[in-house]
Design a protein around this motif. Structure first.
Motif, PDB file in Angstrom:
ATOM      1  N   ARG A 254     -20.919  -4.241   4.029  1.00 33.65           N
ATOM      2  CA  ARG A 254     -21.786  -5.405   4.009  1.00 33.65           C
ATOM      3  C   ARG A 254     -21.444  -6.394   5.261  1.00 33.65           C
ATOM      4  NH1 ARG A 254     -20.854  -7.529  -0.851  1.00 33.65           N
ATOM      5  NH2 ARG A 254     -22.463  -6.116  -1.786  1.00 33.65           N
ATOM      6  N   GLU A 255     -20.283  -6.691   5.372  1.00 35.00           N
ATOM      7  CA  GLU A 255     -19.611  -7.746   6.196  1.00 35.00           C
ATOM      8  C   GLU A 255     -19.950  -6.860   7.675  1.00 35.00           C
ATOM      9  OE1 GLU A 255     -18.012 -11.246   7.370  1.00 35.00           O
ATOM     10  OE2 GLU A 255     -18.877 -10.434   5.512  1.00 35.00           O
ATOM     11  N   ILE A 256     -19.401  -5.727   7.618  1.00 43.63           N
ATOM     12  CA  ILE A 256     -19.957  -4.848   9.236  1.00 43.63           C
ATOM     13  C   ILE A 256     -21.199  -5.256   9.588  1.00 43.63           C
ATOM     14  CG2 ILE A 256     -19.867  -2.668  10.238  1.00 43.63           C
ATOM     15  CD1 ILE A 256     -17.516  -1.915   8.674  1.00 43.63           C
ATOM     16  N   GLU A 257     -22.010  -4.951   8.672  1.00 36.44           N
ATOM     17  CA  GLU A 257     -23.566  -5.249   9.066  1.00 36.44           C
ATOM     18  C   GLU A 257     -23.721  -6.448   9.549  1.00 36.44           C
ATOM     19  OE1 GLU A 257     -25.424  -3.365   5.382  1.00 36.44           O
ATOM     20  OE2 GLU A 257     -25.215  -1.274   6.335  1.00 36.44           O
ATOM     21  N   ARG A 258     -23.389  -7.484   8.842  1.00 33.66           N
ATOM     22  CA  ARG A 258     -23.339  -8.693   9.139  1.00 33.66           C
ATOM     23  C   ARG A 258     -22.870  -9.343  10.456  1.00 33.66           C
ATOM     24  NH1 ARG A 258     -21.795 -14.117   7.754  1.00 33.66           N
ATOM     25  NH2 ARG A 258     -19.719 -13.483   7.384  1.00 33.66           N
ATOM     26  N   GLN A 259     -21.718  -8.725  10.783  1.00 35.04           N
ATOM     27  CA  GLN A 259     -21.125  -9.159  11.873  1.00 35.04           C
ATOM     28  C   GLN A 259     -21.655  -8.343  13.472  1.00 35.04           C
ATOM     29  OE1 GLN A 259     -19.134 -11.550  12.201  1.00 35.04           O
ATOM     30  NE2 GLN A 259     -18.589 -12.044  10.336  1.00 35.04           N
ATOM     31  N   VAL A 260     -21.784  -6.983  13.153  1.00 35.92           N
ATOM     32  CA  VAL A 260     -21.546  -5.999  14.454  1.00 35.92           C
ATOM     33  C   VAL A 260     -22.884  -6.557  15.315  1.00 35.92           C
ATOM     34  CG1 VAL A 260     -22.864  -4.169  13.143  1.00 35.92           C
ATOM     35  CG2 VAL A 260     -21.177  -3.641  15.166  1.00 35.92           C
ATOM     36  N   ASN A 261     -23.955  -6.717  14.895  1.00 37.97           N
ATOM     37  CA  ASN A 261     -25.265  -6.673  15.819  1.00 37.97           C
ATOM     38  C   ASN A 261     -25.011  -8.036  16.603  1.00 37.97           C
ATOM     39  OD1 ASN A 261     -27.482  -4.750  15.125  1.00 37.97           O
ATOM     40  ND2 ASN A 261     -26.815  -5.389  13.053  1.00 37.97           N
TER      41      ASN A 261
END
Length: 378
Positions: free
Chosen positions: A130-137
């Motif tokens: 969830r945190e990766i998806e929140r940060q990467v874009n």
């Protein structure tokens, strides 16, 4: 030219990204003209930490269990410490080696090693994913340049995130100096700790998780004739991963036979010795952004059996012996070939040593430094 490099990954035992940070730091230092400031997640340093933080993995796991939103809370604290240090050291550019860049008032470079979170989300803890998806874009949008380990990942980043191709720079990884061919005399003592002798065992390296395809490793090995399994035990080196429950039944049966041994995480030098002494490395991974163990095996004079998937052919070239990662009997046949045919084994060894010469951390650092200079104008 002063560069800020996020080295907080080095608090944990070193795996892929940790080795990348440590090796790139040393190679950039050797180039000269670059003043590196490392942020370790809490403080700023000019040199690499000598070792990971004792008990880091257990402590980190406990914090995640006890605190809701542990990733976000830790990130807020780290961002505060990062900002304080950045104001003091005043870097011209910030380099983030993973998918979670800090906010920074200046040019920022990200390194994207793979898109495992896209293709194999089941191997990630839910809160981490969830945190990766929140940060990467947002990170990819803010990045002035995006470094990648292979042309395969460059294509994936452009396609999946709609990133402009001229924003992506391929900087292939290298192999550390600890990976080199060794004599039997050099190997006898360290290998005795694992009750094996040089060239009389098979090796598999990788986190115990689905994308590493350890099920094929075990099944392919167990399909070998009994006499070969008695002569060549299979050693598996790597930390436990997420969602590996489906492996446990067959893995436990294989371990009970005594012919398969699970070594867990090994320190750098111990792993290098084990890799140099193996008859071969079996690496049928389903997905890799580069595949450092393949390069390290070739540099050590150890032939590699691997899958023709993702970035692996970019690394092994014609030196690797490729298999279908879903074909148990094909895997067993390739294993038997390199165990019984000495001429074939020697040919793969020679080709691998030659192929490894195409990769170096010095080259990776030079491409990285050129990208730094392009952005800061010096």
């Amino acid at each position: 030219m002063r560069i800020a490099l996020n080295a907080s990954i080095l608090r944990a035992p070193r795996t892929g990204i940790g080795h990348y940070v440590a090796e790139l730091f040393s190679a950039l230092r050797n180039l000269g003209g670059i003043d590196l400031e490392l942020f370790d997640g809490w403080s700023w340093q000019e040199g690499l930490p000598s070792a990971s933080l004792p008990g880091y993995s257990k402590l980190s796991g406990a914090v995640k269990l006890l605190l809701p939103n542990a990733y976000q809370l830790r990130r807020l604290m780290q961002q505060h410490r990062f900002d304080r240090g950045a104001r003091r050291v005043s870097p011209a550019l910030y380099h983030e080696p993973s998918l979670w860049p800090f906010d920074f008032d200046g040019p920022m470079i990200m390194t994207v090693h793979d898109l495992a979170h896209v293709h194999y989300p089941q191997t990630q803890p839910v809160d981490r994913l969830r945190e990766i998806e929140r940060q990467v874009n947002g990170g990819l949008e803010r990045a002035s340049k995006i470094l990648v380990d292979s042309q395969f990942i460059a294509s994936e980043v452009v396609r999946h995130y709609s990133v402009s191709a001229d924003k992506v720079v391929v900087a292939p990884l290298g192999h550390s100096r600890r990976f080199y061919p060794r004599s039997f005399e050099q190997l006898n003592v360290p290998l005795a700790e694992h009750a094996v002798r040089p060239r009389e065992y098979l090796l598999c390296i990788g986190t115990v998780e689905p994308r590493k395809n350890l099920q094929l490793v075990i099944d392919g090995y167990l399909a070998l004739p009994e006499a070969l399994r008695r002569q060549y035990p299979l050693l598996i080196a790597g930390m436990p991963g997420w969602r590996n429950e489906q492996l446990q039944g067959s893995l436990q049966r294989a371990l009970a036979s005594g012919q398969v041994r699970l070594l867990g995480y090994l320190q750098d030098n111990a792993l290098a010795e084990l890799l140099a002494g193996a008859r071969l490395l079996l690496f049928p991974s389903l997905y890799e952004g580069f595949g450092l163990p393949v390069l390290e095996a070739m540099a050590s004079g150890t032939p590699v059996i691997l899958s023709r998937r993702a970035a692996l052919p970019e690394v092994a070239g014609d030196a690797g012996l490729y298999i279908d990662p879903e074909d148990i009997h094909g895997c067993a046949s390739a294993l038997q070939n390199l165990l019984e045919d000495e001429a074939a084994w020697q040919a793969r060894r020679t080709a691998g040593l030659l192929r490894a010469q195409d990769f170096s951390w010095a080259r990776c650092a030079q491409i990285t430094a050129n990208t730094y200079r392009e952005l800061v104008g010096s």
